[in-house]
Design a protein around this motif. Sequence first.
Motif, PDB file in Angstrom:
ATOM      1  N   PRO A   1       6.712  -4.083   9.004  1.00  0.00           N
ATOM      2  CA  PRO A   1       6.425  -4.707   7.708  1.00  0.00           C
ATOM      3  C   PRO A   1       7.610  -5.358   6.998  1.00  0.00           C
ATOM      4  N   PRO A   2       8.809  -4.741   6.949  1.00  0.00           N
ATOM      5  CA  PRO A   2       9.908  -5.408   6.223  1.00  0.00           C
ATOM      6  C   PRO A   2      10.261  -6.777   6.791  1.00  0.00           C
ATOM      7  N   VAL A   3      10.182  -6.925   8.110  1.00  0.00           N
ATOM      8  CA  VAL A   3      10.470  -8.218   8.731  1.00  0.00           C
ATOM      9  C   VAL A   3       9.335  -9.197   8.456  1.00  0.00           C
ATOM     10  N   PHE A   4       8.098  -8.717   8.576  1.00  0.00           N
ATOM     11  CA  PHE A   4       6.955  -9.580   8.295  1.00  0.00           C
ATOM     12  C   PHE A   4       6.991 -10.094   6.861  1.00  0.00           C
ATOM     13  N   GLU A   5       7.365  -9.265   5.919  1.00  0.00           N
ATOM     14  CA  GLU A   5       7.423  -9.688   4.525  1.00  0.00           C
ATOM     15  C   GLU A   5       8.362 -10.878   4.353  1.00  0.00           C
ATOM     16  N   LYS A   6       9.513 -10.820   5.029  1.00  0.00           N
ATOM     17  CA  LYS A   6      10.479 -11.916   4.930  1.00  0.00           C
ATOM     18  C   LYS A   6       9.957 -13.171   5.632  1.00  0.00           C
ATOM     19  N   VAL A   7       9.356 -12.998   6.793  1.00  0.00           N
ATOM     20  CA  VAL A   7       8.812 -14.138   7.540  1.00  0.00           C
ATOM     21  C   VAL A   7       7.721 -14.836   6.720  1.00  0.00           C
TER      22      VAL A   7
END
Length: 217
Positions: A152-158
Amino acid sequence: MGNQSIPTGNYKFTVRTKRWAKFLVNYIGEKLRGLDFSMVYVGELQRNVEHYHGYSMTDEKEMRRILGTVPLEPAKTGFIDLGCGKGMCLKCAAQMGYKKVAGLELDQDLLKMGRRNMEKLKLNAQVIYGNAMEYSDYDDYDLFYFFNPFGPPVFEKVIEFMLESQERRNRDIWAVYNHPVSGYLFEEAGFKVKLETFDDSRGFSVRYYLLPKRKNS
């Protein structure tokens, strides 16, 4: 659809047997041609860096079905695979005539394998070294593909980068998410679920999200 549970796999003996038989046929065929797409890979990055997942290939037939389902004209569409691994999805998109084809990969070993596969097949597909938390050059792409490559933390940025990209270049943005564990993040950001299909051989759903073109621009 919210943060709901997602099927994690189909463990029926007959299904697993067919899947392994198909894997062996593909693997042998690839080796004879000097290619490497099928073998599962988990490297140091995936073992030691939180939120980055290992590589597992999207089946070629399934990927072609996915690309054929999205209502976009390939010759006018830019395609990018986030966490592209060895490049099977890039192979499919390039062979189906997408205008621009690229994949982003952070693992150095997978990066080399992906580039070698594209060179061997003489395909016009770019395998880019980059961290999804930092890469934001998305303006040339209309279709984004994810096989649950990170948490989730990476997806949020993407997703933040994708929204910013639409501000710069207003167009419909499609996101196809295979095994959509963090799919709720797209919905919270304003993406609309247009379709959901199911791959019986893997036990994963595939969700098709649309961020519609802004009307007031």
